[in-house]
Design a protein around this motif. Structure first.
Motif, short mmCIF file in Angstrom:
data_model
loop_
_atom_site.label_atom_id
_atom_site.label_comp_id
_atom_site.label_asym_id
_atom_site.label_seq_id
_atom_site.Cartn_x
_atom_site.Cartn_y
_atom_site.Cartn_z
N GLN A 68 0.84 -1.20 0.00
CA GLN A 68 0.00 0.00 0.00
C GLN A 68 0.87 1.25 0.00
O GLN A 68 1.93 1.28 0.61
CB GLN A 68 -0.90 -0.01 1.23
N VAL A 69 0.42 2.30 -0.68
CA VAL A 69 1.16 3.57 -0.75
C VAL A 69 0.61 4.52 0.31
O VAL A 69 -0.61 4.66 0.46
CB VAL A 69 1.04 4.20 -2.16
N TYR A 70 1.50 5.16 1.04
CA TYR A 70 1.15 6.11 2.09
C TYR A 70 1.93 7.41 1.88
O TYR A 70 2.93 7.43 1.19
CB TYR A 70 1.49 5.55 3.48
N ARG A 71 1.45 8.49 2.55
CA ARG A 71 2.15 9.78 2.52
C ARG A 71 2.65 10.07 3.94
O ARG A 71 1.91 9.96 4.90
CB ARG A 71 1.23 10.90 2.05
N ILE A 72 3.92 10.45 4.04
CA ILE A 72 4.53 10.72 5.34
C ILE A 72 4.08 12.09 5.85
O ILE A 72 4.11 13.06 5.12
CB ILE A 72 6.06 10.68 5.23
N ARG A 73 3.68 12.14 7.12
CA ARG A 73 3.34 13.43 7.74
C ARG A 73 4.35 13.85 8.78
O ARG A 73 4.38 15.01 9.20
CB ARG A 73 1.94 13.39 8.36
N ASP A 95 15.92 2.99 20.23
CA ASP A 95 15.88 4.17 19.36
C ASP A 95 15.82 3.74 17.91
O ASP A 95 16.52 2.81 17.50
CB ASP A 95 17.12 5.04 19.57
N TYR A 96 14.99 4.41 17.12
CA TYR A 96 14.85 4.07 15.71
C TYR A 96 14.35 5.29 14.93
O TYR A 96 13.77 6.20 15.52
CB TYR A 96 13.91 2.88 15.50
N LEU A 97 14.60 5.29 13.63
CA LEU A 97 14.06 6.33 12.76
C LEU A 97 12.59 5.99 12.52
O LEU A 97 12.27 4.89 12.06
CB LEU A 97 14.80 6.40 11.43
N GLY A 98 11.71 6.91 12.88
CA GLY A 98 10.29 6.64 12.77
C GLY A 98 9.60 7.55 11.78
O GLY A 98 10.06 8.65 11.48
N VAL A 99 8.46 7.06 11.27
CA VAL A 99 7.62 7.85 10.38
C VAL A 99 6.18 7.75 10.85
O VAL A 99 5.75 6.71 11.33
CB VAL A 99 7.72 7.40 8.90
N LYS A 100 5.46 8.85 10.72
CA LYS A 100 4.01 8.85 10.96
C LYS A 100 3.36 9.11 9.62
O LYS A 100 3.86 9.90 8.82
CB LYS A 100 3.63 9.92 11.98
N LEU A 101 2.26 8.45 9.36
CA LEU A 101 1.61 8.49 8.05
C LEU A 101 0.30 9.25 8.11
O LEU A 101 -0.43 9.18 9.11
CB LEU A 101 1.36 7.05 7.57
N GLU A 102 0.00 9.96 7.03
CA GLU A 102 -1.26 10.71 6.95
C GLU A 102 -2.43 9.73 6.97
O GLU A 102 -2.44 8.74 6.25
CB GLU A 102 -1.31 11.54 5.66
N GLY A 103 -3.40 10.02 7.82
CA GLY A 103 -4.60 9.20 7.89
C GLY A 103 -4.44 7.87 8.61
O GLY A 103 -5.37 7.07 8.62
#
Length: 121
Positions: A35-40, A52-60
């Motif tokens: 699935q394709v997501y957009r990073i917020r 500790d880790y590099l994290g991303v939160k996704l739109e929606g």
């Protein structure tokens, strides 16, 4: 291999599995592989279980898994995503020019490549 994520970038999920205690693995309910997501949001995250880790939160998408550990809207590990590249050959062509990024942004215009016929003229 390193990736440079940024807010607003489209990414594709490559790992929707969650390891559990005892070696069991379950599918993450919030994201789906392919699935394709957009990073917020992108940044370093810290978790007392995962470290500790590099994290991303996704739109929606609200991860929900962090609520178990008292962290609202916890970030997903960035290693579970790859940048969405619409011009697959563009990243290979970029290797020929050391001054260009290895993965062109989707909004960049396609680079024109000379063909053998044009070189002969």
């Amino acid at each position: 291999m390193t990736y440079q994520f940024h807010a607003g970038q489209e990414v594709v999920c490559i790992d929707d599995k969650v390891p559990l205690e005892g070696g069991a693995i379950v599918k993450d309910a919030a994201i789906t592989e392919g699935q394709v997501y957009r990073i917020r949001w992108v940044g370093m995250a810290s978790h007392y279980v995962f470290g500790d880790y590099l994290g991303v939160k996704l739109e929606g998408v609200d991860s929900k898994f962090g609520e178990t550990w008292g962290v609202k809207d916890a970030s997903f590990a960035a290693r579970r995503f790859r940048p969405l590249v619409k011009d697959r050959l563009g990243s290979l062509r970029a290797l020929l020019n050391p001054n260009q990024p290895t993965a062109p942004a989707p909004e960049e215009p396609k680079r024109r490549v000379t063909t053998k016929e044009e070189e002969k003229v």
